[in-house]
Design an enzyme around this catalytic site. Sequence first.
Site, mmCIF file in Angstrom:
data_model
loop_
_atom_site.group_PDB
_atom_site.id
_atom_site.type_symbol
_atom_site.label_atom_id
_atom_site.label_comp_id
_atom_site.label_asym_id
_atom_site.label_seq_id
_atom_site.Cartn_x
_atom_site.Cartn_y
_atom_site.Cartn_z
ATOM 1 N N CYS A 101 41.155 35.586 -15.330
ATOM 2 C CA CYS A 101 41.762 36.917 -15.139
ATOM 3 C C CYS A 101 40.683 37.959 -15.405
ATOM 4 C CB CYS A 101 42.984 37.099 -16.042
ATOM 5 S SG CYS A 101 42.695 36.796 -17.799
ATOM 6 N N ARG A 117 45.410 36.582 -19.891
ATOM 7 C CA ARG A 117 46.497 36.331 -18.942
ATOM 8 C C ARG A 117 46.387 34.922 -18.368
ATOM 9 N NH1 ARG A 117 45.922 41.379 -14.940
ATOM 10 N NH2 ARG A 117 43.793 41.368 -15.771
#
Lengths: 287, 166
Positions: free
Chosen positions: A244, A249
């Site tokens: 990410c 994430r």
Amino acid sequence: MSAIEERGYASTDALVSTDWVSEHLNDPNLRFAESNEDPLLYASGHIPGAVEVDWTRDLNHPLRRDYLDRSGFEALMRRIGATRETTVVLYGDKSNWWACYAFWVFQLFGHTNAKIMDGGRLKWQNEGRPLVTEAANYPASDYQAPERDDSGVRVFRDQVLEHVQAGRPLVDVRSPAEYTGERLHMEAYPNEGALRGGHIPGAANIPWARAANEDGSFKSADELRAIYTGENNLQSGDDIVAYCRIGERSSHTWFVLTYLLGFQQVRNYDGSWTEWGNLVNVPIEKP
Amino acid sequence: MDPYPEKLAMLLEYLDLSGDRDERIQMLIDIASRFKAVPESIATRPFPKTHLTPACESEAYVWCEELPSQALKFHFAVENPQGISAKCMAVILDETLSGESASRLARVPGEVVYRIFGRDLSMGKSMGLMGMVSMVQACAKRYLASGHADRLLGESSAAGAGSAGP
């Protein structure tokens, strides 16, 4: 949402429900740990007996861009009174985004006795379950950690370059605007930007939040397979790299692919776009 | 000139008295507990998106009300039930900046977020909180640009009560 056992996951070993947590609040072999983005949340109310694991102070190296070393992990686990046998149940805000990040760091030290509470803090709170403000304190343990082993679940830039050149799959879990290069950073994160926009060549764009329901819980295995295998042709035997912007994430996606769908070789590239998008002379794809 | 208006500077001094992170966090939670959502006389749901703070994942809305005294009063709503930092920021902005001169408000640096919450904030959290400061600044700038005199520095003018926009 149906019971975890009815959702068809490859394994339910690493996921527990809020009901399960409620029934095990006094189990001495468990340690509940809250990991949030918002630093005020834990102190404002947490699951009875839960400790705090702060993603910046507790998991990151204080100076280098890296995670804590063996002694740092031992200090963390000793502080929360955990032994190698203690099962740490992690939960937190933002659909467990930060809890999955902590879970992933725990795997670097082989602490496989770890679970995620489905739905995280919001689900627990919305169900009207108890929250307390008293910080939990436990007698320090003598936790002995092995040296950190990055080889299983973490990948570095040179390995990613080889991965790209070999044509192996990558999953970019950022927003579509970040993936296309329209944005150099997530909308709210301009200081974690990069000099170049786009994505690592060959990466499929599957935003992390597609794996989560509105209440923060994980989607069923059928729903997840439809996204990762049906739409994007990822197979359980593939060697997959997820990334990410800084690797948080993508920890959520790494957890989904590894534990809920049973993919066998998924690694998280925590250097992610803040490294790749600033590197000199690496390939970038931009539609 | 000190970048912070007097009440805000005093609040920062108070926070600096905290002995450690835990004590400071408790101070901030206590501040957040004073949060009162925007009164219905100012706004009702569904709130217009023009009042929504950009980049704020806690869904903080900001309104400024022109008072007959030619000062601005700030109101907030925080729609995310877990948005405790946003509620804390809202209370601080209201309690320390409402009533300040518009020209002073327009100069409050966004960096105040770090003075309040520390440097350990995630980028997303800090940008959302800075966005709330920016909304207050923008309101003050619009107030001045619309020809209103500054309450403390300018000539008297007839600024009526009502919303001065987002």
